[in-house]
Design an enzyme around this catalytic site. Structure first.
Site: not given
Length: 425
Positions: A105, A132, A156, A182, A298, A322, A377
């Site tokens: 995000g 996301s 979410y 998630t 997830k 996460h 990342r």
């Protein structure tokens, strides 16, 4: 086998070395430490804290990397790896590699083009992109830039089932082929770096584009909030700057929203509706009623949860902590993978994320039971350094290293990567 990913390891090497003859070095550093350093230099302190940080003392973040280091690849020789097949099949679709891009995000903190740059890069290399829920660009905009390239949607589960249903319908309409629910972020973890800076990007209206572009969410802005928004912040220049940022990040931009209360209302409603700690297994029935797309859970780290998901007919799992951002002292995702793979026993796909930094990590995860692997990342670091090109280069490097690792380990295809390829643990 896709020509796009055929012999990509050696092709990527040659391209870099040939450019080097002319004095050109890669725009995005190949080595991980240099990649991180360049990304940090390109980001604000707040952006770096949000993207790179973990929960608490960040021991889970460290554990993710340590878990990969405990497993060692044991190459086999004389196995004819001249041609290597990286393809996999996932939910009935043939993919050119076992790599996907994690949902991350607030990408506007890394680069102004945010999710749109990532979507275009993913489409170029035919790597599935998981949009996301906390995006900086609406899913429809990203999907339109991807053509028929594969994409999924991360969900979410917030406090409004109407909004959940709307988000899922939009994901279906824009061509997403799976929903990734998630479960490990029903509350924000104790993120020390962000707390030390007093920085939460959502308070500035960042990372909520899926909400402000949603008709159900927009319709709710005119309604009174069900609970108090809490004490107001102090009135000073920083507060004024935050209010202006909220207006600038709301659809239409700063000038259009100068006299509108919607941007502030959107931030308040988001903060009070995201997310839902009361979520239970029985709630999954509602999601099943909303969509016929494959549903993956997830954040699964315990084999009993994997078995429960199987019992309920869930289509896939993502073994993830996460990226170490939620629970300090948590189990590493790679350490959790073997027991979950044993519990699932090949009945549904298992994806893994958290701690993945290169192609050798992808190989190890597949050897321990993953069907595919999600990169997080590193592609954001590439985005921060060079936008779409940076994302493409990071993905190309990971895929190239994976291709070469597979061949050097004596595996001619993904199907040949087994537990026997590893030692240690």
């Amino acid at each position: 086998m896709s020509d796009l990913h055929s012999d990509i390891g050696r092709k990527r090497q040659r391209a870099i070395y040939v450019a080097g003859v002319g004095g050109h070095r890669p725009v995005v550093p190949v080595a991980q430490a240099e990649l991180e350093a360049a990304a940090q230099a390109a980001m604000t302190p707040e952006a770096w804290a949000y993207i790179a940080g973990g929960a608490g003392r960040e021991s889970t973040l460290d554990a993710n990397r340590a878990a990969f280091e405990r497993w060692r690849i044991v190459p086999r020789v004389l196995r004819d790896v001249e041609r290597r097949d990286l393809t996999i099949e996932l939910f009935g679709r043939r993919l050119p590699s076992p790599l996907l891009l994690c949902p991350i995000g607030v990408l506007e903190m890394a680069h102004r083009d945010a999710d749109l740059a990532v979507a275009k890069a993913a489409a170029t290399l035919q790597v599935p992109y998981i949009f996301s829920n906390q995006a900086s660009v609406p899913m429809e905009t990203c999907a339109a830039a991807m053509g028929d390239a594969p994409r999924w949607f991360q969900l979410y589960w917030n406090r409004s089932n109407d909004l959940v249903s709307s988000l899922v319908r939009r994901a279906e309409a824009c061509g997403c082929s799976a929903i990734v629910l998630t479960l490990d972020t029903t509350m924000l973890g104790w993120r020390s770096r962000d707390l030390d800076l007093g920085s939460l990007p959502f308070m500035q209206g960042k990372g909520i584009a899926q909400y402000t572009s949603d008709p159900v969410f927009r319709a709710e802005l005119a309604k009174p909030l069900d609970v108090a928004a809490g004490p107001p912040p102090p009135r000073n220049l920083a507060t004024i700057a935050t209010a202006l940022a909220q207006k600038a990040n709301f659809p239409g931009g700063l000038l259009k929203n100068l006299t509108s209360g919607d941007p502030r209302a959107a931030v308040q409603r988001f903060m009070l509706t995201y997310s839902r700690p009361s979520l239970q297994w029985d709630d999954l029935k509602f999601l099943r009623q909303c969509t016929k797309l494959p549903v993956l859970l997830k954040g699964v780290l315990h084999p009993d949860d994997a078995r429960k998901a199987l019992e309920l007919g869930i289509d896939g799992l993502v073994v993830s902590n996460h990226g170490g951002r939620q629970v300090d002292g948590g189990i590493a995702s790679l350490d959790a993978l073997p027991a979950i793979a044993e519990a699932v026993n090949g009945k549904i796909p298992i994806l893994l994320d958290s701690g993945v930094r290169g192609g050798a990590d992808v190989f190890k995860a597949l050897a321990l039971g993953a069907t595919a692997v999600c990169l997080g990342r590193p592609y954001v670091y590439g985005l921060a350094i060079a936008g779409q090109q940076g994302v493409e280069e990071v993905m190309a490097n990971v895929l190239a290293e994976f291709d070469l690792t597979m061949g050097l380990a004596g595996c001619a295809s993904v199907r040949g990567i087994t537990r026997g390829a590893l030692g240690g643990g």
